[in-house]
Structures are given as structure tokens and as C-alpha cells.
Write a protein that holds these residues in place. Structure first.
Motif, short mmCIF file in Angstrom:
data_model
loop_
_atom_site.label_atom_id
_atom_site.label_comp_id
_atom_site.label_asym_id
_atom_site.label_seq_id
_atom_site.Cartn_x
_atom_site.Cartn_y
_atom_site.Cartn_z
N UNK A 1 0.45 76.16 -39.25
CA UNK A 1 1.52 76.55 -38.50
C UNK A 1 2.52 75.72 -38.37
N UNK B 1 26.16 76.18 -27.93
CA UNK B 1 24.68 76.32 -28.27
C UNK B 1 24.16 75.98 -26.93
N UNK C 1 19.83 68.44 -35.58
CA UNK C 1 19.05 69.92 -35.80
C UNK C 1 17.51 69.56 -36.31
N UNK D 1 25.23 77.45 -32.44
CA UNK D 1 26.12 76.17 -32.85
C UNK D 1 27.10 76.71 -34.02
N UNK E 1 16.06 76.19 -42.56
CA UNK E 1 17.10 76.70 -41.93
C UNK E 1 18.36 75.88 -41.90
N UNK F 1 14.61 70.13 -34.05
CA UNK F 1 13.86 71.36 -34.19
C UNK F 1 12.18 70.81 -34.36
N UNK G 1 25.93 72.08 -39.23
CA UNK G 1 24.77 72.00 -37.99
C UNK G 1 24.86 70.52 -37.66
N UNK G 2 24.36 70.27 -36.31
CA UNK G 2 24.21 68.75 -35.95
C UNK G 2 23.34 67.97 -36.69
N UNK H 1 15.06 71.14 -25.89
CA UNK H 1 15.60 71.42 -27.47
C UNK H 1 16.94 71.32 -27.55
N UNK I 1 25.08 83.69 -40.15
CA UNK I 1 25.11 83.47 -41.50
C UNK I 1 26.28 84.11 -42.54
N UNK J 1 10.33 75.52 -42.16
CA UNK J 1 11.29 76.33 -41.54
C UNK J 1 12.50 75.56 -41.24
N UNK J 2 12.39 74.58 -40.30
CA UNK J 2 13.47 73.83 -39.93
C UNK J 2 14.35 73.31 -40.85
N UNK K 1 18.85 68.30 -29.55
CA UNK K 1 19.73 68.70 -30.80
C UNK K 1 21.02 67.98 -30.58
N UNK L 1 4.09 75.08 -41.55
CA UNK L 1 5.26 76.05 -41.92
C UNK L 1 6.41 76.14 -41.08
N UNK L 2 6.36 75.61 -39.87
CA UNK L 2 7.45 75.72 -39.13
C UNK L 2 8.43 74.36 -39.25
N UNK M 1 11.13 70.59 -30.96
CA UNK M 1 10.86 71.85 -30.43
C UNK M 1 9.56 72.45 -30.90
N UNK N 1 14.91 78.71 -33.29
CA UNK N 1 15.22 78.12 -34.25
C UNK N 1 16.67 78.75 -34.78
N UNK N 2 16.39 79.84 -35.31
CA UNK N 2 17.57 80.63 -35.75
C UNK N 2 18.85 80.81 -34.62
N UNK O 1 19.86 76.08 -45.35
CA UNK O 1 20.29 77.39 -45.52
C UNK O 1 21.80 77.47 -44.77
N UNK O 2 21.97 77.00 -43.75
CA UNK O 2 23.24 76.89 -42.99
C UNK O 2 24.30 76.07 -43.78
N UNK P 1 4.18 81.65 -34.34
CA UNK P 1 5.24 81.20 -35.46
C UNK P 1 6.44 82.04 -35.32
#
Lengths: 507, 152
Positions: free
Chosen positions: B122, A417, B100, A408, B133, B104, B145-146, B91, A49, B129-130, B95, B125-126, B107, A401-402, B136-137, A394
Motif C-alpha cells: 500500500x 492550499x 510536494x 495549489x 501526481x 506527500x 507544484x511546490x 502535510x 487538471x 502515486x505521489x 509541502x 503504491x501510494x 503524509x 493528495x489530489x 501529471x500536474x 489507499x
């Protein structure tokens, strides 16, 4: 000098730096607080990042994670008797007994105060000690640089786990991986097996992600799957209703904090020792010289202060050999060395002349991170305490994932990757056979430095391998490396003997 | 199954080091009149030699000095580890073919099945999160990201 100081202030106090310093210290506290997440892992995951950031912002952000993580480790050490980081192991000895007496808040506030004072002083020492060491080291040429890189590899003695032979093999694998692809001096291709994908070698970041981060996900997920029941759930916040540390108590632990800071400065600057060794040595010294040694192990504030101030001091002192000589003090600074290189900065004596503003900005940034730690610790410790028992079901998925996104992001290549999966397999099975991946990582990072300086030395000496012993500075460094290796091995053995749970303390 | 880690490691690294040494001449071709000690072969040569020497030391420790560390390798654990490795590989492939976000989510589903985790919160939430992320990137840090349909 005044001109540099003004430039440094201008570079450090920007909105972007402020935001990332606060965010990274906060993230570091969370990473440190959750058992199973290490500072090393946090820095590796955050590294991709930072690609879009300036070198100063990027390194300050990574140092923020380091600073926050060192304190964060004490939260779970105090509340659930499981150190969030290896360097917080000594904190459990008095932190948890004090929490069990209903004084968790006092234990945490002592830890925060000691961490901030230790971290702050360690950073200030770095600010003033680095320049003179760098000036002395500026006389180094390629034989000395080679010897310094070998000195850096002595860290292996401290991070090899139960067998130094396995540590050396692990480092050899790292150096071998760094040799794959195009050799930088002569342009010779090595071990590419005629595959275009291997021509540019294996990049550092995917290698770190595969060998360390994804391997850890693999190990922990298998462990989680095998676990019959979850940890006993406790409402930790309920424990945080007692008063915090008062002025009288602060006065009583100040002497211990200052002494521990002194010990940790020396230990932290030694390659291979790290925060774990420093905190145990400081703890033992505090117990030996305390007026109330009988309280140690039963919730002594001095015990918590000694352990916590020393592991945060190490953040600054481990940066001394890194910035001035280009050799990492422990596993975390080895990753930071990689981060510096990825951001176009080559740690070593020239850093203080060629990139003086950037270097001092980073050191000042580290000091600021410690101040931010105090504020965030006061405000959010209670809230962060709630998430330390987060399920790996979790956490593991989120880290993976990170890992894939980060690998990548390194070069935008799917190949890099995909590469992290076989690397994780290597890391997992080597771990099963008792190999630590940290020496491998050191080999990966220091391998190219060793090679370039070895080859240059051979060229200037017309192929005389004794040049490293004929040059007085180089020879002294090699002797130091040998002495340090023996010293670190003995120190680790002694501490492991006294504290059986302390195996592999240097992250 | 109990495995003698020093003995096994010793054998593995003697073989590995020896194979690499044998491959050296075909894998590192040095052109011109360059001394071995100044060539691109020297560091790999020493590293491979050191692997063989250390491997031999581990075998000596195991067989003659009786300094051995036994490692318990249980089949169940290996089954889980291999399943996880398989999930990582799928995974990565997901991708590659679907991008992604979809990869994700796939996954997350595979991991939920692996952990027998039926907790929808759960999974939700995940999933968030995907997406987090990804944004964010790509949006905050401007790192690509792909994406779906973008096979590289």
C-alpha cells in the motif's frame, strides 16, 4: 447555421478531445463504481487538471466523468448492493437480486444499454431544446437574471437533507464566503480584516476542495478507522460469466427506457430534483405500468432499465437550465457552472449567441461521451468490477493528495492550499450538526450572480426593491421558484417515505 | 455525548450572524453618497439577517415544537477527526517547507500510522502515486507544484 455546424465539427473532432473524452468517461466509470467516491468529488478533483485545456476540452472531460459516473454507480449497486452514486440507489432494488440469481452480467449489460440509450436521448433533447429556450430567455435583463439566480437557489430544497432551514443557513454561509474580498461593481473591500491574503477573496476551487472533497476524506477516514472489519470479500468477476442481455430482452425494455427518458427529461430540467429523484419516479412508473409488476424487486430487467436510463438522461436534461438560463439542475451541474465560469464561459441565454460554437461543441461532445460509454462499458466493466472494494486506506490518501495538489494548482499560492484545511474543519463540523455542504457550494457559485444583478437592478430602478415583482418575467420566475421549491420538497418527502434509504438523493 | 443539533446550530448561527452584523460597519466601508440598497453592504446584510432568522427558527423548533435531531458525538471519533485534521495541517506545512513529493511521502507515512497500516505494498503504491501526481500536474498539464527548497 451550416457554418456553425461545420465549425462545431471541427472543434469537437480533435485528437485532444477524443483522448480526454475517453479517459474521463473511463475515470468516471471507476469513480462511480467505487462506493464513497461521488461524481461531484470526481469533477472537483479533475477540475484543476483542466486549467491547461481549452474550455471545450475541459467541459467535455468533466461531462465525461459525469456520464461515466452515472453508469459506474450501477456496477457496485448490482454486484455488492451498495450504490456507487446516490442516483444508482434505485438500481439496487432489482440489480442486486438479479446478480444474486447468477445473472450479474445480464444486469450489468441491461444497465449499460439503458444508460447509453437514456444518456444519448437526453443529450439529443438538450441539443434541440436548448436553443429555443435560450432565445426566449435572451430578453432577460438584470431583474430577470437576479430572479433566475434565486430560482437556481431553489435547488437547496432538494439537497438540504433533513432540514430546509439548515439548507438555507448553509447557502447563506456560501454567499457570505463569496462576498469576502473586493466587491466587483464598486471595488469595496469586505470582511478582509486588513489581511492582504483576503483582498482577492476566497477562490471557488479551493473552497470546493476544502468544503466537499477534503471534508469527505475526513469523514470517510474517521469512519474507516472506526470500522472493526472490512467488507466481506467476494470474487465479483466470478459472477460475470452468465450471458448478456439478448435482442428479445432489449425489445422488451425499450418502451420502459423511452418512458423513463421522458420522465427524467422533465425532472432533470427542474432545479433541485436530480438523478436520484428521476430514477425513483421512473422506477415507480415502470412498476405501475408493467405487465409483470410482481417481478419488480426480484430482479426485473424493466426495473434496472427504468432506473438507469433515467439517471443518465438527467445528465443531458440538467444541462438545459444550466446552459440556457445559467441555473444548475442539481449539485453536479452546480459544480459544472463553476467550471464554466472558471473557463471564461458564463452560462445563460447569451451563451448561444456569444459562444455558440463552444456551446454546441460541448453538447455534441456530451453525445459522443455517451457513445464512448457504450464501448468502454462493453470492454472494461469486468475489469473495473475488480477494484470496487478498494480500501479507503489507499483511496483516502490518494484523494487527499489530489486535493492539496489541486488547491495549489488553482493559483500557485501556498495560502490557497493551506486554506482548504480550515474549510474542511468547517465542512466536517457542519456535517456533524446535520448541515449539507451542497447548498453552501450553491451559495458560493450563485452568490456573485445574485449580488451583481441585484445591485444593477437597484441602480436602474433607483433603489426600488419591488422591481422584481413589477417586471412580469421576473415576477413569473419568482413564482415558479416558489412553486418548484414546494414541489421538490413534497416529491422528496414522498420518495423518502416510499424508499427510506433514499435520503439526500440529489448529489 | 448526545447533542441537540437544532438548538446548538441555532445558537451558533444567531451568534455568528450577530457578530458579522456588528462588524459590518468596520469591515465594509462605503465611500461617497451611495444608497444602502445599492451599496456593497446590502447582500452581506441580508445574508447575516437570514442566518439570525434561521437560527431563531431552529431554536423555536427545538424548544417549542419539539422538532429536534439528536447527534451522537463520541470522543473516540472526535479524537480520530482531530488527529486527521492535525495530519492535514502537518502535510500542508511539509509541502510548504519540503515540496510536494517529500511532503506527500511524509503524509503517506502519517496516514499509515493513523490507520495502523503496515502493508508495504500500500505504502509503495501510494508513493508511486505521489510521484505520478507530481509529474501529471507539472509535465503533462504544465501546472506547477511546490518543489523542494522553494518556500513561497
Amino acid at each position: 447555421m451550416d457554418n456553425i455546424a461545420l465549425q462545431v465539427l471541427g472543434q469537437v473532432f480533435t485528437l485532444q478531445n477524443g483522448f480526454f473524452a475517453i479517459a474521463s468517461v473511463f475515470l468516471g466509470i471507476i469513480i462511480g463504481a467505487i462506493p464513497g467516491l461521488t461524481v461531484t468529488l470526481g469533477i472537483i478533483l479533475f477540475l484543476p487538471l483542466t486549467y491547461g485545456m481549452t474550455p471545450i476540452t475541459a467541459i467535455i472531460a468533466l461531462l465525461g466523468i459525469y456520464v461515466g459516473g452515472c453508469y459506474g454507480g450501477s456496477i457496485s449497486a448490482i454486484l455488492i448492493n451498495i450504490p456507487g452514486t446516490n442516483s444508482a440507489l434505485a438500481t439496487t432494488l432489482d440489480g442486486y437480486p438479479l446478480a444474486a440469481q447468477g445473472k450479474a452480467n445480464k444486469a450489468l449489460s441491461t444497465s449499460l444499454f439503458a444508460s447509453v440509450v437514456g444518456g444519448f436521448l437526453g443529450s439529443v433533447i438538450l441539443l434541440f431544446a436548448a436553443q429555443p429556450i435560450a432565445t426566449m430567455a435572451a430578453k432577460c435583463r438584470s431583474p430577470e437574471y437576479f430572479s433566475l439566480a434565486i430560482f437556481g437557489l431553489t435547488v437547496i430544497a432538494g439537497v438540504s437533507g433533513d432540514s430546509i432551514v439548515k439548507g438555507i443557513i448553509s447557502a447563506c454561509i456560501g454567499i457570505f464566503i463569496s462576498c469576502i474580498g473586493l466587491e466587483s461593481l464598486s471595488g469595496t473591500l469586505r470582511y478582509t480584516f486588513d489581511s492582504l491574503l483576503l483582498f482577492s477573496g476566497i477562490s471557488l476551487l479551493p473552497a470546493l476542495i476544502g468544503l466537499i472533497a477534503l471534508t469527505q476524506v475526513l469523514l470517510k477516514s474517521v469512519e474507516e478507522k472506526r470500522k472493526a472489519s472490512d467488507l466481506e470479500k467476494v470474487d465479483y468477476v466470478e459472477k460475470l460469466k452468465d450471458p448478456q442481455i439478448n435482442k428479445k430482452e432489449i425489445k422488451s425494455i425499450m418502451k420502459t427506457i423511452l418512458k423513463s427518458t421522458g420522465i427524467a427529461t422533465v425532472i432533470g430540467a427542474m432545479p433541485g430534483a436530480g438523478g436520484g429523484v428521476a430514477s425513483f419516479l421512473s422506477y415507480n412508473e415502470a412498476r405501475r405500468t408493467s405487465k409483470h409488476p410482481e417481478e419488480f424487486g426480484k430482479g426485473s430487467l424493466e426495473g434496472i432499465a427504468a432506473a438507469e436510463s433515467s439517471n443518465n438522461t438527467v445528465v443531458g436534461s440538467a444541462m438545459i437550465p444550466l446552459l440556457t438560463l445559467g441555473i444548475p439542475g442539481d449539485g453536479v451541474t452546480a459544480i459544472l457552472l463553476g467550471a464554466f465560469i472558471l473557463h471564461g464561459m458564463q452560462p445563460g441565454p447569451k451563451l448561444f449567441t456569444d459562444q455558440a460554437v463552444e456551446t454546441y461543441s460541448i453538447i455534441v461532445g456530451l453525445i459522443i461521451c455517451n457513445i464512448i460509454l457504450y464501448v468502454l462499458g462493453r470492454l472494461f466493466t469486468k475489469q473495473i468490477s475488480k477494484i470496487i472494494n478498494i480500501s479507503y486506506k489507499i483511496l483516502g490518501v490518494a484523494i487527499a493528495l489530489f486535493c492539496f495538489a489541486g488547491a495549489f494548482a488553482n493559483s500557485g499560492s501556498i495560502y490557497e492550499m493551506l486554506l482548504i484545511v480550515p474549510l474542511a474543519i468547517v465542512g466536517y463540523y457542519l456535517g456533524l450538526l446535520g448541515f449539507s455542504v451542497i447548498p453552501m457550494m450553491l451559495g458560493l457559485i450563485l452568490g456573485p450572480i445574485v449580488e451583481v444583478n441585484f445591485t444593477r437592478s437597484m441602480i436602474v430602478s433607483f433603489g426600488d426593491p419591488l422591481i422584481f415583482f413589477k417586471e412580469p418575467i421576473s415576477c413569473s420566475i419568482l413564482i415558479f421558484a416558489l412553486v418548484f421549491t414546494i414541489l421538490i420538497m413534497r416529491m422528496n418527502k414522498k420518495i423518502e417515505g416510499e424508499n427510506p434509504n433514499s435520503e439526500g438523493m440529489s448529489e | 455525548m448526545r447533542v441537540r443539533s437544532n438548538l446548538v446550530s441555532g445558537i451558533i448561527f444567531i451568534v455568528f450572524g450577530a457578530v458579522l452584523l456588528l462588524l459590518m460597519d468596520s469591515q465594509i466601508i462605503v465611500y461617497g453618497d451611495v444608497k444602502f440598497i445599492e451599496s456593497a453592504k446590502v447582500i452581506p446584510f441580508f445574508v447575516e439577517l437570514l442566518m439570525i432568522v434561521c437560527g431563531a427558527i431552529l431554536i423555536i423548533q427545538s424548544l417549542f415544537l419539539k422538532k429536534e435531531k439528536y447527534v451522537e458525538i463520541c470522543w473516540d471519533e472526535q479524537k480520530y477527526a482531530l488527529t486527521m485534521i492535525g495530519i492535514f495541517a502537518v502535510f500542508a506545512a511539509l509541502i510548504y517547507f519540503t515540496g510536494f513529493i517529500i511532503g506527500g511521502i511524509g503524509f503517506i507515512v502519517m496516514m499509515a500510522l493513523f490507520f495502523k497500516n503496515r502493508n508495504l505494498v500500500h505504502i509503495l503504491i501510494l508513493t508511486v502515486m505521489v510521484i505520478f501526481i507530481y509529474f501529471l500536474f507539472t509535465q503533462v498539464f504544465h501546472i506547477s507544484l511546490p518543489r523542494f527548497g522553494e518556500v513561497r
